[in-house]
Design a protein around this motif. Structure first.
Motif, mmCIF file in Angstrom:
data_model
loop_
_atom_site.group_PDB
_atom_site.id
_atom_site.type_symbol
_atom_site.label_atom_id
_atom_site.label_comp_id
_atom_site.label_asym_id
_atom_site.label_seq_id
_atom_site.Cartn_x
_atom_site.Cartn_y
_atom_site.Cartn_z
ATOM 1 N N ARG A 147 0.848 -1.186 0.000
ATOM 2 C CA ARG A 147 0.000 0.000 0.000
ATOM 3 C C ARG A 147 0.884 1.237 0.000
ATOM 4 N NH1 ARG A 147 -5.340 -0.373 0.932
ATOM 5 N NH2 ARG A 147 -6.159 -2.428 1.509
ATOM 6 N N GLY A 198 -2.763 5.221 1.337
ATOM 7 C CA GLY A 198 -3.741 4.178 1.602
ATOM 8 C C GLY A 198 -4.202 3.389 0.396
ATOM 9 N N THR A 199 -3.648 3.659 -0.780
ATOM 10 C CA THR A 199 -4.063 2.943 -1.991
ATOM 11 C C THR A 199 -3.286 1.641 -2.129
ATOM 12 O OG1 THR A 199 -4.547 5.031 -3.105
ATOM 13 C CG2 THR A 199 -4.274 3.090 -4.505
ATOM 14 N N GLU A 200 -3.990 0.551 -2.417
ATOM 15 C CA GLU A 200 -3.301 -0.721 -2.648
ATOM 16 C C GLU A 200 -2.612 -0.691 -4.009
ATOM 17 O OE1 GLU A 200 -4.922 -4.890 -3.770
ATOM 18 O OE2 GLU A 200 -4.884 -4.842 -1.560
ATOM 19 N N ARG A 201 -1.326 -0.948 -4.023
ATOM 20 C CA ARG A 201 -0.550 -0.944 -5.259
ATOM 21 C C ARG A 201 -0.250 -2.349 -5.756
ATOM 22 N NH1 ARG A 201 -0.353 4.020 -7.876
ATOM 23 N NH2 ARG A 201 -0.445 5.661 -6.291
ATOM 24 N N GLU A 204 3.668 2.817 2.274
ATOM 25 C CA GLU A 204 2.961 3.325 3.448
ATOM 26 C C GLU A 204 3.894 3.575 4.632
ATOM 27 O OE1 GLU A 204 0.058 0.598 4.907
ATOM 28 O OE2 GLU A 204 1.291 -1.170 4.494
#
Length: 652
Positions: free
Chosen positions: A586, A590-593, A613
């Motif tokens: 992430r 907070g975005t899942e990569r 993160e």
């Protein structure tokens, strides 16, 4: 007599229309003129404005407002109805007017949408004029604005509107954002410069010549527009040169940059080569009859004296390594500036005149000079130490230093007594965010919950001193440029109680292995087999630990357990069993990569513009960089397409 000519012209136009219709049907495309009303779906307009009567380019008149006359015209605006119809009679009378003394005077009415024109009144007038290959037509134009969106075509169109307000030119059209600003810069204008009437006429006259040369060179299957080709051409030549060149010189110059013209419009213009060429490439070269030289003259052109630059001295060590490895198969010469006259271009010109067959330039800032040399001397093999450059005539090279950064992170996590680790990044350029993220992921592997405090030397040259003052024990600083250089405060270091930083581990470059492998591939006939698999692509070498170009150097004070762990993980990365990025990731927003199951492509890693993160910090904007860092970021920045171009310097 003119009436008979008009009849004959209709017959010619009818043949062209039917041929266009037939070809469209055979290839499964729409055989009639597109109607704007059919293209608009939902809330497709954000406003309408009248532009008055303009002289518009005929090539951008592409369809009709409605489909009321759909069956009368083929997709090229040529007629489809028989000569004995009322439609044909009106067409012929208009053609007769065109051939007469007064010509067709009444303006047509058009709607402009996304830079293209759709005829509301005057379809037959357009058809007649197109049959005579008229360049422009007088039209009363109503502009229909599409709603704003971030779709490339819409974003580019809104940039066109700003350009049109400055230049009042429709003939130049780009479908990608950023191109209009580059054109203004290439012409020596600020992005908001309002053109004078003289500047407009001057440009259009030169552009017409360029478009004619482009049309002579273009093959039917190639889809680059003349405006895109001009922007590629202006990366090597000046607009003043365009005005002064003869037609023959212009044709020759366009031929020199043609591979880049074709590459520019491809969805994947850059081929990233991640592994050295094996012996099979040389065997293929033999099978395909590639000429294998027995000896090569190799030049190295540097931006600084090796005695004062650690970066350049690393490349010089690489040159000497390559000389020893290839013994009597190469002769090398080195060039660096000794006066203001020794520009990159002047030194490269000198090197080539002195017999260089292969030329390595070791600084990204030399890419502009390399482009000019590639156009002037296509027989010379040119390479530039930079990343992700879209030029077919210049191969670029760098290394996957993020692999070694991951190992440094593993060590930092294993020695971390708290949860805070400092990190000093160089520039927000291709590959650097990947290095930050790889370090963070390595640290979290051995110290779950570790936090990486990020600072940038391109914003704060005293970042390490600030970490020292704050008592941050472990800090990853800039990498060691060579395998033999004393580490001191380079790489990962630990702050001792006496205030001295103790080196622990550092990534390093071993350019000698790269230079040996590349030159050997030329000697073995593998150069022309590498990379693009039949496509017209730029080739970027991006080798990693497996190749030996990247490695880690452990300091004597590193604990034995850490040293052994580094050896194991380095071996696994080199064999391909371990990928630092194949795990759940992430970013710090907070975005899942990554879900942990996918592999990032080389291009995705190179172009990372986000941070993990566990990283406390952000990628700095262009305006926050110190002046000395801005040239590098213009050339290699992860957001380089968003930086307004300058009137001077390399146009990317």
């Amino acid at each position: 007599m003119p009436m008979q000519e008009a009849v004959e012209q209709y017959q010619k136009a009818l043949k062209l229309g039917r041929k266009c219709y037939k070809d469209a049907v055979i290839h499964g495309s729409y055989p009639y003129l597109p109607a704007l009303d059919d293209c608009l779906v939902g809330p497709s307009t954000a406003g309408v404005s009248d532009l008055g009567v303009l002289e518009i380019p005929m090539e951008m008149v592409v369809g009709t407002r409605t489909d009321a006359r759909k069956n009368a015209f083929a997709a090229n605006f040529m007629p489809l109805l028989e000569q004995d119809t009322e439609f044909a009679a009106k067409w012929i009378r208009l053609c007769d007017d065109h051939l007469g003394e007064t010509g067709i005077q009444e303006p047509v009415r058009c709607v402009e949408y996304l830079g293209r024109f759709y005829v509301q009144e005057g379809n037959k007038r357009i058809s007649v004029l197109k049959s005579f290959h008229a360049a422009t037509v007088s039209a009363y134009v109503t502009r229909m604005l599409p709603p704003w969106s971030q779709e490339p075509e819409i974003a580019a169109y809104y940039e066109f509107l700003r350009f049109y307000d400055c230049a009042h030119i429709y003939r130049v059209r780009f479908d990608r954002p950023g191109q209009y600003r580059k054109l203004q810069a290439a012409l020596g204008f600020e992005c908001d410069h309002v053109w004078s009437g003289e500047e407009r006429l001057d440009f259009l006259a030169a552009y017409t010549r360029f478009q004619s040369a482009y049309d002579r060179r273009r093959r039917q299957e190639e889809q680059a527009a003349a405006s895109d080709a001009l922007l590629v051409w202006l990366k090597v030549y000046s607009f003043d040169a365009l005005k002064e060149m003869s037609d023959g010189e212009l044709d020759k110059s366009l031929e020199a940059v043609w591979p880049d013209v074709i590459s520019d419009v491809q969805s994947d213009p850059i081929a990233v080569d991640t592994v050295p060429a094996g012996p099979d490439k040389g065997i293929k070269g033999l099978l395909f009859g590639v000429v294998r030289p027995s000896h090569l003259q190799v030049a190295f052109v540097h931006s600084h004296d090796p005695a004062v630059s650690n970066w350049v001295s690393g490349h010089e060590l690489g040159r000497k390594y390559m000389e020893i490895a290839l013994e009597d198969k190469v002769t090398t010469r080195t060039y660096w500036p000794k006066s203001e006259e020794d520009t990159g271009e002047a030194m490269m010109e000198q090197a080539i005149k002195e017999g260089a067959q292969v030329l390595f330039s070791t600084a990204p800032q030399q890419i502009g000079a390399c482009r000019k040399m590639a156009a002037a001397y296509p027989e010379v093999k040119l390479l530039n130490c930079s990343l992700f450059m879209p030029y077919t005539g210049v191969r670029t090279y760098y290394s996957r230093i993020y692999e070694a950064k991951f190992l440094s992170g593993v060590v930092a996590g294993s020695l971390c007594r708290g949860k805070e680790i400092g990190y000093i990044a160089s520039y927000p350029i291709f590959g650097v965010p990947a290095g930050i993220n790889a370090f963070a992921l390595g640290a979290s592997l051995t110290c779950p919950g570790a936090r990486i405090r990020l600072r940038w030397s391109c914003c704060d040259p005293k970042a390490l001193e600030r970490f020292d003052a704050e008592g941050v024990e472990l800090v990853s600083n800039r990498d060691v440029p060579t395998p033999t250089q004393y580490q001191a405060r380079w790489g990962l270091s630990r702050l001792r109680e006496d205030g001295v930083r103790e080196p622990l581990i550092s990534p390093f470059w071993n350019w000698g292995i790269f230079y040996e492998q590349v030159v050997r591939s030329i000697l073995d006939g593998g150069w022309d087999i590498t990379g693009s698999h039949g496509k017209t692509q730029a080739i970027n070498y991006w080798w990693g630990i497996q190749s030996g170009v990247v490695g880690t150097r452990c300091a004597p004070g590193l604990p034995e357990g850490c040293r052994r762990l580094v050896e194991i993980l380095e071996r696994d990365i080199g064999s391909g069993e371990l990928d630092p990025f194949r795990r759940v990731i992430r970013d710090n927003r907070g975005t899942e990569r990554s879900d942990g199951e996918r592999w990032f492509s080389p291009e995705e890693i190179l172009k990372m513009d986000w941070l993990c993160e566990s990283v406390e910090g952000e990628i700095p904007g262009f305006d926050s960089l110190i002046p000395a860092a801005r040239e590098m970021v213009r050339l290699q920045g992860v957001y380089r397409e968003e930086i307004p171009p300058r009137k001077e310097g390399v146009l990317l």
